[in-house]
Every structure is written in C-alpha cells, then in structure tokens.
Design a protein around this motif. Structure first.
Motif, PDB file in Angstrom:
ATOM      1  N   SER A 115       0.844  -1.197   0.000  1.00  0.00           N
ATOM      2  CA  SER A 115       0.000   0.000   0.000  1.00  0.00           C
ATOM      3  C   SER A 115       0.874   1.241   0.000  1.00  0.00           C
ATOM      4  O   SER A 115       2.096   1.175   0.216  1.00  0.00           O
ATOM      5  CB  SER A 115      -0.904   0.034   1.236  1.00  0.00           C
ATOM      6  N   GLU A 116       0.254   2.400  -0.233  1.00  0.00           N
ATOM      7  CA  GLU A 116       0.973   3.664  -0.217  1.00  0.00           C
ATOM      8  C   GLU A 116       1.465   4.007   1.189  1.00  0.00           C
ATOM      9  O   GLU A 116       2.537   4.600   1.355  1.00  0.00           O
ATOM     10  CB  GLU A 116       0.082   4.792  -0.754  1.00  0.00           C
ATOM     11  N   SER A 117       0.706   3.652   2.189  1.00  0.00           N
ATOM     12  CA  SER A 117       1.150   3.891   3.570  1.00  0.00           C
ATOM     13  C   SER A 117       2.397   3.066   3.880  1.00  0.00           C
ATOM     14  O   SER A 117       3.348   3.551   4.498  1.00  0.00           O
ATOM     15  CB  SER A 117       0.030   3.553   4.551  1.00  0.00           C
ATOM     16  N   ALA A 118       2.390   1.812   3.441  1.00  0.00           N
ATOM     17  CA  ALA A 118       3.560   0.963   3.645  1.00  0.00           C
ATOM     18  C   ALA A 118       4.762   1.518   2.879  1.00  0.00           C
ATOM     19  O   ALA A 118       5.905   1.407   3.341  1.00  0.00           O
ATOM     20  CB  ALA A 118       3.259  -0.466   3.197  1.00  0.00           C
ATOM     21  N   ARG A 119       4.505   2.123   1.709  1.00  0.00           N
ATOM     22  CA  ARG A 119       5.595   2.725   0.927  1.00  0.00           C
ATOM     23  C   ARG A 119       6.307   3.807   1.753  1.00  0.00           C
ATOM     24  O   ARG A 119       7.538   3.881   1.771  1.00  0.00           O
ATOM     25  CB  ARG A 119       5.051   3.337  -0.357  1.00  0.00           C
ATOM     26  N   LEU A 120       5.549   4.644   2.437  1.00  0.00           N
ATOM     27  CA  LEU A 120       6.151   5.721   3.221  1.00  0.00           C
ATOM     28  C   LEU A 120       6.970   5.177   4.388  1.00  0.00           C
ATOM     29  O   LEU A 120       8.032   5.710   4.719  1.00  0.00           O
ATOM     30  CB  LEU A 120       5.063   6.668   3.727  1.00  0.00           C
ATOM     31  N   VAL A 121       6.488   4.102   5.001  1.00  0.00           N
ATOM     32  CA  VAL A 121       7.267   3.462   6.058  1.00  0.00           C
ATOM     33  C   VAL A 121       8.571   2.917   5.479  1.00  0.00           C
ATOM     34  O   VAL A 121       9.645   3.010   6.092  1.00  0.00           O
ATOM     35  CB  VAL A 121       6.462   2.335   6.728  1.00  0.00           C
ATOM     36  N   ALA A 122       8.479   2.351   4.269  1.00  0.00           N
ATOM     37  CA  ALA A 122       9.678   1.819   3.613  1.00  0.00           C
ATOM     38  C   ALA A 122      10.674   2.930   3.293  1.00  0.00           C
ATOM     39  O   ALA A 122      11.887   2.746   3.432  1.00  0.00           O
ATOM     40  CB  ALA A 122       9.289   1.076   2.336  1.00  0.00           C
ATOM     41  N   VAL A 123      10.182   4.082   2.860  1.00  0.00           N
ATOM     42  CA  VAL A 123      11.069   5.223   2.588  1.00  0.00           C
ATOM     43  C   VAL A 123      11.810   5.627   3.860  1.00  0.00           C
ATOM     44  O   VAL A 123      13.023   5.866   3.843  1.00  0.00           O
ATOM     45  CB  VAL A 123      10.268   6.415   2.024  1.00  0.00           C
ATOM     46  N   LEU A 124      11.071   5.711   4.962  1.00  0.00           N
ATOM     47  CA  LEU A 124      11.700   6.055   6.240  1.00  0.00           C
ATOM     48  C   LEU A 124      12.773   5.037   6.600  1.00  0.00           C
ATOM     49  O   LEU A 124      13.882   5.402   7.034  1.00  0.00           O
ATOM     50  CB  LEU A 124      10.635   6.117   7.336  1.00  0.00           C
ATOM     51  N   SER A 125      12.476   3.765   6.411  1.00  0.00           N
ATOM     52  CA  SER A 125      13.449   2.711   6.726  1.00  0.00           C
ATOM     53  C   SER A 125      14.688   2.832   5.848  1.00  0.00           C
ATOM     54  O   SER A 125      15.826   2.683   6.334  1.00  0.00           O
ATOM     55  CB  SER A 125      12.803   1.330   6.544  1.00  0.00           C
ATOM     56  N   VAL A 126      14.497   3.094   4.565  1.00  0.00           N
ATOM     57  CA  VAL A 126      15.619   3.256   3.638  1.00  0.00           C
ATOM     58  C   VAL A 126      16.533   4.386   4.092  1.00  0.00           C
ATOM     59  O   VAL A 126      17.766   4.262   4.112  1.00  0.00           O
ATOM     60  CB  VAL A 126      15.111   3.520   2.208  1.00  0.00           C
ATOM     61  N   VAL A 127      15.940   5.509   4.447  1.00  0.00           N
ATOM     62  CA  VAL A 127      16.727   6.683   4.843  1.00  0.00           C
ATOM     63  C   VAL A 127      17.531   6.390   6.111  1.00  0.00           C
ATOM     64  O   VAL A 127      18.729   6.694   6.188  1.00  0.00           O
ATOM     65  CB  VAL A 127      15.808   7.904   5.034  1.00  0.00           C
ATOM     66  N   VAL A 128      16.898   5.778   7.102  1.00  0.00           N
ATOM     67  CA  VAL A 128      17.592   5.469   8.352  1.00  0.00           C
ATOM     68  C   VAL A 128      18.750   4.498   8.108  1.00  0.00           C
ATOM     69  O   VAL A 128      19.889   4.729   8.535  1.00  0.00           O
ATOM     70  CB  VAL A 128      16.610   4.877   9.389  1.00  0.00           C
ATOM     71  N   MET A 479      -1.526  -3.564   6.036  1.00  0.00           N
ATOM     72  CA  MET A 479      -1.418  -3.148   7.428  1.00  0.00           C
ATOM     73  C   MET A 479      -0.424  -4.017   8.191  1.00  0.00           C
ATOM     74  O   MET A 479       0.306  -3.538   9.058  1.00  0.00           O
ATOM     75  CB  MET A 479      -2.797  -3.199   8.096  1.00  0.00           C
ATOM     76  N   GLY A 480      -0.377  -5.293   7.848  1.00  0.00           N
ATOM     77  CA  GLY A 480       0.598  -6.176   8.484  1.00  0.00           C
ATOM     78  C   GLY A 480       2.020  -5.768   8.162  1.00  0.00           C
ATOM     79  O   GLY A 480       2.887  -5.718   9.045  1.00  0.00           O
ATOM     80  N   ALA A 481       2.288  -5.464   6.877  1.00  0.00           N
ATOM     81  CA  ALA A 481       3.633  -5.070   6.462  1.00  0.00           C
ATOM     82  C   ALA A 481       4.060  -3.768   7.125  1.00  0.00           C
ATOM     83  O   ALA A 481       5.197  -3.643   7.614  1.00  0.00           O
ATOM     84  CB  ALA A 481       3.688  -4.928   4.947  1.00  0.00           C
ATOM     85  N   ALA A 482       3.178  -2.771   7.147  1.00  0.00           N
ATOM     86  CA  ALA A 482       3.511  -1.486   7.758  1.00  0.00           C
ATOM     87  C   ALA A 482       3.781  -1.647   9.249  1.00  0.00           C
ATOM     88  O   ALA A 482       4.768  -1.122   9.783  1.00  0.00           O
ATOM     89  CB  ALA A 482       2.375  -0.483   7.523  1.00  0.00           C
ATOM     90  N   ALA A 483       2.915  -2.407   9.934  1.00  0.00           N
ATOM     91  CA  ALA A 483       3.095  -2.624  11.372  1.00  0.00           C
ATOM     92  C   ALA A 483       4.380  -3.398  11.658  1.00  0.00           C
ATOM     93  O   ALA A 483       5.113  -3.104  12.610  1.00  0.00           O
ATOM     94  CB  ALA A 483       1.892  -3.366  11.942  1.00  0.00           C
ATOM     95  N   GLY A 484       4.668  -4.386  10.813  1.00  0.00           N
ATOM     96  CA  GLY A 484       5.882  -5.175  11.007  1.00  0.00           C
ATOM     97  C   GLY A 484       7.140  -4.356  10.821  1.00  0.00           C
ATOM     98  O   GLY A 484       8.081  -4.441  11.624  1.00  0.00           O
ATOM     99  N   MET A 485       7.182  -3.556   9.743  1.00  0.00           N
ATOM    100  CA  MET A 485       8.360  -2.712   9.503  1.00  0.00           C
ATOM    101  C   MET A 485       8.586  -1.736  10.641  1.00  0.00           C
ATOM    102  O   MET A 485       9.712  -1.555  11.120  1.00  0.00           O
ATOM    103  CB  MET A 485       8.212  -1.953   8.179  1.00  0.00           C
ATOM    104  N   ILE A 486       7.525  -1.060  11.065  1.00  0.00           N
ATOM    105  CA  ILE A 486       7.654  -0.082  12.140  1.00  0.00           C
ATOM    106  C   ILE A 486       8.126  -0.759  13.426  1.00  0.00           C
ATOM    107  O   ILE A 486       9.048  -0.278  14.103  1.00  0.00           O
ATOM    108  CB  ILE A 486       6.316   0.650  12.377  1.00  0.00           C
ATOM    109  N   SER A 487       7.532  -1.892  13.776  1.00  0.00           N
ATOM    110  CA  SER A 487       7.892  -2.595  15.012  1.00  0.00           C
ATOM    111  C   SER A 487       9.356  -3.030  14.989  1.00  0.00           C
ATOM    112  O   SER A 487      10.106  -2.813  15.954  1.00  0.00           O
ATOM    113  CB  SER A 487       6.988  -3.812  15.209  1.00  0.00           C
ATOM    114  N   GLY A 488       9.767  -3.677  13.888  1.00  0.00           N
ATOM    115  CA  GLY A 488      11.143  -4.165  13.799  1.00  0.00           C
ATOM    116  C   GLY A 488      12.158  -3.047  13.821  1.00  0.00           C
ATOM    117  O   GLY A 488      13.182  -3.119  14.516  1.00  0.00           O
ATOM    118  N   LEU A 489      11.883  -1.973  13.059  1.00  0.00           N
ATOM    119  CA  LEU A 489      12.830  -0.857  12.969  1.00  0.00           C
ATOM    120  C   LEU A 489      12.941  -0.115  14.297  1.00  0.00           C
ATOM    121  O   LEU A 489      14.051   0.155  14.777  1.00  0.00           O
ATOM    122  CB  LEU A 489      12.394   0.108  11.862  1.00  0.00           C
ATOM    123  N   VAL A 490      11.819   0.223  14.896  1.00  0.00           N
ATOM    124  CA  VAL A 490      11.832   0.993  16.144  1.00  0.00           C
ATOM    125  C   VAL A 490      12.478   0.178  17.268  1.00  0.00           C
ATOM    126  O   VAL A 490      13.318   0.696  18.021  1.00  0.00           O
ATOM    127  CB  VAL A 490      10.403   1.418  16.530  1.00  0.00           C
TER     128      VAL A 490
END
Length: 573
Positions: A115-128, A479-490
């Motif tokens: 999803s587009e929301s997951a894309r933004l989480v991925a962008v944040l992860s890439v930058v970090v 929603m699963g992908a976005a939640a997973g990325m945020i949880s793992g990264l944080v």
C-alpha cells in the motif's frame, strides 16, 4: 612530502580522474537511466558494480582488523559467514523475483505490493539504514586521507563528498554503475597485491588463501605466550559466545538480503536471466576479497606481535610512529603511549601489562608497511580503500535520492511531475544527503565495521521479513507489512541507541550486543506482520495472482500489465 604520500597522491589522483571521466561520459537525462541505468548493464559489469557497492569500507578497511584485533580470530568469522551467506540468500531467494516485479526502488515494490502507507514506512526505513551505513563509509574516507595525505578528518571527508557529488549527481545509477565497476578493479588489485607479496615472503606460497594456513600454529603459540587466547580457538570471549555469534551472523546475513542499495542493483540488469548471472559474477568477485581477508588478518597480526614484543620503545618501526601520530595507536583508554612497567618496551599483550591499543581499522591500511612492502604498494592500498568507501557511499546516496524523489515527490506530492522535475528533486535530495553523510563521517558513532554492522541489523529488522512474505505469502497484508516494519525498525534502533557506548552504554538484554539485535528485531517484524495480516483486509485477487506468477519463469499477462504500467488494481491505503 614523504615517498608514501607521493605515491598515494599518484594513485588517488589517477583513480579519481578515471571516476570523473566515466561519470562525465555516462551523464544522463532520463529517470530510467538515473534510477536504474536504463536496465541495460551487462551481467559481468553489473556483477563487478554489485561487488563494489556491497564490499564497502567495512570489507576493505575494517574486516581483517575485526578478525585479527577486535574479535581475535575465530569470532571474526561472523562477518565472513554473515556477509557472504547473506549475499547468497539475496541472490537465490529475493533478487530474481524483485527484478521480475520490475520497479525502480525497494519502497516502490513495497508500495505496489502492499500500500501507499507501507511505501512511506519503507522510505523512512531506507533513509535510516542508508544514513547509518554511509556514516561508516565517510569515516573510512576520512581515515585514509588523515593517514596518507596528512590532512585532518574533516578535510578528507569533504574531498570525498565532492568526488561522490560529482559522479553521482551527474550520472545517477548509470554513472555510478560504470564507476563502481572501475572501483572494483582498483580495490581488488589493491587488496590482492600486498596479500600475495606478504604470503610469498613469509611462506613461499603466492596464494595467501593457502599460505596463511602454514602460520596459524605459530600465531596460536605466540598469542598464548603473550597472554592472548589462541587465534583459532572458538568462543574465547564471553561477550561473543555461541549465542551472540549466532545472533550477529544471522543479523548480518538477513540484513545483507534486505539492503536497499544492493537490491536496487538487480533492477539495472537487462532481464531476470541477466539478474541471475549478475549475482553469479558478483559472488565470484566478492569471494576474491573475502577468501583473502583471513590471510591478511593472520599475516599482519603475526608481524605486529613479532614487532611489538621484540623492539625497544625508542626504536619502533616508522609505521608504528606514523599511526600513533594520528591517534590510531594509543595507550589504554586512548591515553598517550607510555612504558608503564619500565621495561623499555611498549608491551602489546593480552594480560594486565598491555600498554598498546591498536585501532582495528588500520590493519589493512598499515599491512604493506608492516610487511615491509615498498611505498607504491602502500599508495595503491590507499586508493583501493577510497574506492571501496566511495563506491558504497554513492550507491547509498542514490537510494536515498530515489526513495525521496520517486516514492515521495513523484508518487505522493506531484504525480504529474515531468522527468526533468523528478531529476531535479533527485539531485537536490542527493546533495542534501551528501551533506548529512559528511557530518556523520566526521562524527561517526563507532569504528567503520561496527557502524556498518548496525546498518545490516536495521535492514534485517525492517525489510527482510516483508520482502520474503511479499513474495512467498500472497496473503500478507498492507497493514501487516507497515506494522511489522515499524515494530522491527523501532525496536532495533532503540536497542542500539540504548546499548552503544557513545549513547547510553547499557549492558542490554541477556548480553546481546547492538550488532546482534537485528536478528531479534527481524523475528519481531515477522511475528507482527503475520499476526496483523490475519485480522486485516487481504490483498485483491489480482495482486495475489501476480504474487503467484512472479515466482515462475516467463512473462505472463499480469506481469506484462504490471511492467507496462497498465496495472489498474490500486493498492489499499
């Protein structure tokens, strides 16, 4: 100016001139060329570029030092196993399918698949991830300039920034790819020549991968005599017992398979078949250095022990004084060198009378001098180290640029942007990223290898699970992908900040180091993604069918539609 500085200037000047020429000849004007080199890079060239992009300053400058000094032999094998094993994992498990999916960036895959929301989480992860990784590269650039050209770290990093800015901004991925192929040639020659010379001198065997086996027994014995644990003995350091070796190896392995700047390389291949051949070439090119690193570590450690414990403090070799002058050889806790026990020597031992601390980042750079090789070889090694650092830095900066310009500006802010506007935003983003990278290079959070290992942990905790599930589990949800990325990264980033000495310096949980927590973060990501996916809307039938089809050879109707931009099944928000 010393003879070493002269030869360093010669090799660095020649190599930099080559990089600039290639960048100018490869300058681009389209987004396809800027982001993925038009998808037209031959497999051998792409393999060399992947190898140079992936074998960063950590591989060239730091890995042998980690094996020989920081981890004292056996424990350093986590880097050999983790980084090489992870590349095989990437090449077999992810790269061909991502190439078949056919998007420019990793966040673009996440956006289309989820999803587009997951894309933004991925962008944040890439930058970090990319900024943590690039800190190690620019730190390596500063180290080389400080030692070999007599300039301070800040000036050295600024010079590196200027070179990267020129060829990355001008040529984008096309310029970077061809430049990295040249940089691989420079770095591998610079790594192998002194290794072959020292192996021949010490053992009579020109193949260091074989020759170093003849000295391991002597090295083990000498280390025991000086109070160190044997070089080849397992689990001698309580901090790196079986648990932590497993966690660090896994973090490096799964992190390699989730690194954005490596994954995007497979989009530069002409086809899925070419992507597979690129992976094969890259493994060959990477293996040349990784099979040599243990030999470099062993030969240089033996030379250091022989030198340090048989020489009076006032008559140490010039290489020792030179590295001590730039504070990379010091007394305990960074104090000035001092003959504490009054025996007339600077003792380098594994017991309480140790008077010398050697920064592990100097081992490869100093190895030609320690081994008694001539000044031209020393200059060549300096040029190789810069090639390794700059090649990876440019790839990381391009990933940051493409994620912001393509996945945020074009996809979210201005969908009607022309190619010229996208390129302008991409180049401005890259310029800003270079400034941040320069600051991190001047003020790194640790030594080169350690900083890079942190980036691998973050990649394992954020991207690897959602890539694997996105390809092999068609019911993984947005929603699963976005939640997973945020949880793992944080979770992983917070633990790193909590335990790193430069920040809070906590002992952590169960003695797990910052370099190994990425494995736990990855498991958190997997668990969260799978659990949340059970209770949230499933992907459309069309997306599920596409996920099935990208795992099989050939280009089906759905794959063709997706690649040609005729995909009308919009992902969920």
């Amino acid at each position: 100016m010393s003879e070493i500085q002269v030869w360093t200037l010669v090799f660095v000047g020649l190599s930099f001139s080559l990089y600039i020429y290639i960048a100018y000849a490869s300058r681009v004007s389209s987004t396809a060329d800027f982001w993925v080199a038009g998808g037209g890079i031959p497999a051998p060239v792409n393999g060399a570029a992947i190898a140079a992009d992936w074998m960063s300053a950590a591989s060239f400058i730091s890995m042998a030092g980690i094996i020989a000094i920081a981890y004292n032999g056996y424990a350093g094998s986590v880097f050999l196993m983790g980084w090489t094993g992870g590349y095989v994992l990437l090449a077999l498990l992810l790269a061909p399918y991502l190439r078949k999916f056919g998007k420019y960036t990793l966040p673009e895959f996440v956006g289309d698949r989820y999803s587009e929301s997951a894309r933004l989480v991925a962008v944040l992860s890439v930058v970090v991830i990319s900024f943590v990784y690039v800190a190690g590269q620019m730190g390596g650039v500063g180290l080389v300039f400080t030692r070999f050209l007599g300039v301070n770290t800040t000036v050295g990093v600024l010079i590196g920034m200027a070179i990267v800015f020129f060829y990355a901004v001008l040529g984008g991925m096309k310029g970077i790819t061809w430049t990295q192929a040249a940089q691989y040639t420079v770095l591998i020659v610079a790594y192998l020549v002194p290794a072959v010379a020292v192996s021949t001198r010490v053992t009579g065997m020109p193949l260091p991968q074989i020759g170093f086996g003849e000295i391991l027994a002597d090295l083990d014995g000498l280390q025991r005599d000086l109070g160190f644990e044997a070089f080849t003995e397992a689990f001698t350091d309580p901090a790196y017992g079986m648990q932590n070796m497993l966690l660090i190896t896994a973090a490096l392995m799964f992190g390699t398979a989730g690194l954005p700047h490596v994954i995007v390389r497979f989009y530069t291949a002409k086809s899925v078949r070419s992507a597979r051949y690129s992976a094969v070439w890259a493994i060959v090119f990477i293996g040349l250095l990784y099979l040599t690193a243990p030999a470099v570590a062993s030969f240089t450690k033996l030379d250091i022990l022989d030198t340090m414990n048989n020489t009076q403090a006032g008559s140490l070799p010039s290489w020792f004084d030179t590295w001590a002058d730039v504070d990379l050889i010091t007394g305990p806790d960074g104090a000035p060198l001092e003959d504490l026990n009054g025996d007339g020597m600077f003792n380098y031992t594994g017991d309480a009378v140790n008077e010398v601390v050697i920064n592990n980042d100097i081992l490869v750079l100093a190895s030609p001098e320690i081994g008694g090789l001539p000044a031209p070889i020393v200059g060549l090694v300096a040029a190789g180290a810069l090639a390794a650092a700059l090649s990876t830095a440019s790839g990381l900066l391009l990933v940051i640029s493409s994620s912001v310009a393509n996945d945020v500006y074009y996809k979210r802010v201005n969908p009607g942007a022309t190619e010229k506007q996208q390129l302008t935003v991409g180049r401005i983003t890259m310029a800003c990223a270079i400034l941040v990278a320069g600051y991190l290079g001047i003020n790194p959070p640790g030594f080169v290898g350690e900083v890079v290992a942190l980036a691998f942990g973050l990649a394992a905790a954020s991207f690897f699970p959602i890539l694997v599930l996105g390809i092999f589990w068609k019911k993984a949800t947005a929603m699963g992908a976005a939640a997973g990325m945020i949880s793992g990264l944080v979770f992983t980033l917070a633990y790193m900040i909590w335990t790193l000495e430069i920040y809070f310096g906590s002992d952590g949980i169960a003695g797990i180091p910052a370099t190994g927590i990425g494995t736990v973060g990855m498991l958190v990501n997997f668990a969260v993604t799978i659990i949340v996916s059970q209770f949230t809307p499933k992907p459309s039938e069309k997306m599920q069918a596409l996920v099935e089809e990208i795992r099989y050879p050939g280009r089906t109707t759905l794959v063709e539609e997706h690649l040609e931009g005729e995909w009308d099944d919009e992902p969920a928000e």
